[in-house]
Design an enzyme around this catalytic site. Structure first.
Site, short mmCIF file in Angstrom:
data_model
loop_
_atom_site.label_atom_id
_atom_site.label_comp_id
_atom_site.label_asym_id
_atom_site.label_seq_id
_atom_site.Cartn_x
_atom_site.Cartn_y
_atom_site.Cartn_z
N ARG A 34 0.83 -1.21 0.00
CA ARG A 34 0.00 0.00 0.00
C ARG A 34 0.86 1.25 0.00
NH1 ARG A 34 -2.54 -4.32 1.86
NH2 ARG A 34 -4.82 -4.42 2.05
N GLY A 102 -1.04 -12.08 -4.96
CA GLY A 102 -2.48 -11.81 -5.09
C GLY A 102 -2.80 -10.39 -4.67
N ARG A 130 -5.55 -18.42 -9.18
CA ARG A 130 -6.39 -17.76 -8.17
C ARG A 130 -7.49 -16.91 -8.81
NH1 ARG A 130 -2.43 -15.30 -3.74
NH2 ARG A 130 -4.42 -15.11 -2.62
N SER A 175 -12.71 -9.70 2.53
CA SER A 175 -11.45 -9.64 1.81
C SER A 175 -10.92 -8.21 1.80
CB SER A 175 -11.62 -10.15 0.37
OG SER A 175 -10.46 -9.80 -0.38
N ASP A 327 -3.77 -15.56 7.34
CA ASP A 327 -2.54 -16.15 6.78
C ASP A 327 -1.82 -17.06 7.79
OD1 ASP A 327 -2.95 -14.90 4.35
OD2 ASP A 327 -1.84 -13.11 4.94
N ARG A 402 4.14 -19.70 2.85
CA ARG A 402 3.75 -19.97 4.24
C ARG A 402 3.67 -21.47 4.54
NH1 ARG A 402 3.28 -14.78 5.65
NH2 ARG A 402 2.03 -13.45 4.32
C1 S3P Z 1 -4.03 -9.12 2.26
C2 S3P Z 1 -5.27 -9.59 2.57
C3 S3P Z 1 -5.54 -11.01 2.80
C4 S3P Z 1 -4.28 -11.82 3.05
C5 S3P Z 1 -3.17 -11.45 2.11
C6 S3P Z 1 -2.84 -9.98 2.22
C7 S3P Z 1 -3.88 -7.68 2.00
O1 S3P Z 1 -6.20 -11.52 1.66
O2 S3P Z 1 -4.54 -13.19 2.96
O3 S3P Z 1 -2.00 -12.20 2.38
O4 S3P Z 1 -2.75 -7.16 2.04
O5 S3P Z 1 -4.90 -7.01 1.77
P1 S3P Z 1 -7.80 -11.35 1.51
O6 S3P Z 1 -8.10 -9.96 1.81
O7 S3P Z 1 -8.13 -11.68 0.09
O8 S3P Z 1 -8.38 -12.33 2.46
#
Ligand code: S3P
Length: 453
Positions: A34, A102, A130, A175, A327, A402
């Site tokens: 971010r 992701g 994914r 999420s 996580d 992980r």
């Molecule tokens: C994250 C949110 C989580 C987490 C990922 C990092 C983030 O995923 O599992 O490792 O930085 O916003 P989700 O928001 O899809 O659950």
């Protein structure tokens, strides 16, 4: 850029005792992504100290450069980012490869959805499995056109809206990635973009948007948290310090709990309550974990967390806690294997779509180490062995950092060494993992160098 070569590099952990020391873990991955993204949008120079320099975040650094921001690492390790201004991204010269990340790809899709540029996103084998539908659907409401491979998978082409409209969206699954993608898209939409989250998820995007001067407000309503962002406001640059990642700290702290005669302190760990579900669960399991020097840092709370060897007992972890430790289930399942009694974890549906299917990968790994596990669509139950876990493997990591670290920790406290089939993937979030664990006294080595045992 390569962050993970195609060659698997097995790694082995051997029984270790007396882990001791004070350590730092790298910067928080979520906050690092971010910070780089908002720095790339702000007008002026943002400085980031303690940025996580690991595969996933470096992908975001490269992505923001491809979209027109200037990013430099200075000798002191701080990153200096000169942003393009809200709506100022340019079309990148080629596809943007997000590797294993992701968070990177979903948040970046949000960033470009409301700017008239065309961007193709790609990823590694894990990321290409994914689902992207969860961000595509709301981002299309802003006016973006999005095309993907069958099943809403990467590669994904996002054509940002030339005349975006603001969106109101209630999250169907908890999420933070989807919430953040929407808020980032809202920055360049006129009027108010609203996200309603019935179940709270990590709030780093909201906190950081506020720090960069965005027009963001939050309200608690009967439907959940309602976050409203006013678009078309320029962001002001920030000086940020990234706190230590609790999701990385989980591994050395867990190792201290299950290796005999151990005491490990992680300094400067992020203590944001949307991230501390594992600590809460471990306290319920009887873990000797203490927190010292809680203090404010970079708009977040951090503290020094100490874990000592503990006799753990099984517990039921409620579904409501899942977002605050999403996580951490693989490492919790490893700890549960050493506990007395059964640990039941509920509300785990999201684990099926992480870097790997983490319910399946964790269960298979535990079974290979002689631990009884039961699983369902969204739950897992581990029968603890009261401290005596066989170990073994080899463990299939499925390109999941992980899973690799969790089973190496298991190998430190098991009767037999544990080998994971790919230690290189750890570099996506914690490149110094093996070295820092060795500094505590842990025996973790690339397999070819491991001692004959
Ligand atoms: C994250 C949110 C989580 C987490 C990922 C990092 C983030 O995923 O599992 O490792 O930085 O916003 P989700 O928001 O899809 O659950």
């Amino acid at each position: 850029m390569t962050t993970h070569d195609d060659q698997n590099r097995p790694m082995t952990a051997r029984p270790s005792a007396g882990l001791r020391g004070r350590m730092q873990v790298p910067g928080d991955k979520s906050i690092s992504h971010r910070a780089v993204m908002l720095g790339a949008l702000a007008i002026g120079e943002t400085t980031i100290s303690g940025l996580l320099e690991a595969g996933d975040v470096l992908r975001t650094v490269h992505a923001m450069a491809a979209l027109g921001a200037r990013l430099e690492r200075h000798r002191d390790g701080a990153w200096h980012i000169t942003g393009c201004g809200v709506g100022g991204f340019v079309e990148p010269p080629g596809p943007i490869d997000f590797g294993n990340s992701g968070t990177g790809v979903r948040l970046a899709a949000g960033l470009v959805a409301t700017t008239p540029v065309k961007v193709i996103f790609t990823g590694d084998e894990s990321l290409s499995r994914r689902p992207m539908g969860r961000v595509i659907e709301p981002l299309e409401q802003f006016g973006a056109a999005i095309a993907t491979a069958p099943g809403g998978r990467l590669p994904m082409r996002v054509t940002g809206a030339a005349h975006p409209v603001p969106v109101t969206w209630e999250l169907p699954v908890p999420s933070a990635q989807v919430k953040s993608a929407l808020l980032l898209a809202g920055l360049n939409a006129p009027g108010e973009t609203t996200v309603i989250e019935p179940v709270p998820t990590r709030d780093h995007t909201e906190k950081m948007l506020r720090a960069f001067g965005a027009g963001i407000e939050e309200e608690r309503t009967p439907e959940g948290r309602r976050i409203t962002l006013r678009g078309h406001k320029e962001l002001s640059p920030c000086d940020l310090t990234v706190p230590g990642d609790p999701s990385s700290a989980a591994f050395p702290l867990a190792a201290a709990l299950i290796c005999p005669n151990s005491e490990v302190t992680v300094k400067g760990m992020l203590l944001n309550p949307t991230r501390t579900g594992l600590i809460e669960t471990l306290h319920e399991m009887g873990a000797d974990i203490t927190i010292a020097n809680p203090r404010a840092s970079g708009g977040e709370i951090v503290g020094d967390v100490t874990a000592r060897t503990s006799a753990l007992r099984g517990v039921t972890v409620p579904a409501a806690r899942a977002p605050a430790m999403i996580d951490e289930y693989p490492i919790l399942a490893v700890l549960a294997a050493f506990a007395e009694g059964v640990t039941r974890m509920e509300g785990l549906a999201e684990l099926r779509v992480k870097e790997s299917d983490r319910i399946a990968a964790t269960a298979a790994g535990l079974a290979a180490c002689g631990v009884e596990v039961k699983t369902g669509d969204d739950w897992m139950e581990v029968t603890g062995r009261g401290g005596e876990v066989r170990g073994g493997g080899p463990i299939a990591t499925h390109l999941d950092h992980r899973i690799a670290m969790s089973f190496l920790v298991l190998g430190l406290a098991a009767e037999e060494p544990v080998t994971v089939d790919d230690g290189a993937v750890i570099a996506t979030s914690f490149p110094q993992f093996a070295e820092r664990m060795r500094a505590l006294g842990a025996d973790i080595e690339p397999t070819e160098e491991a001692r004959e045992g």
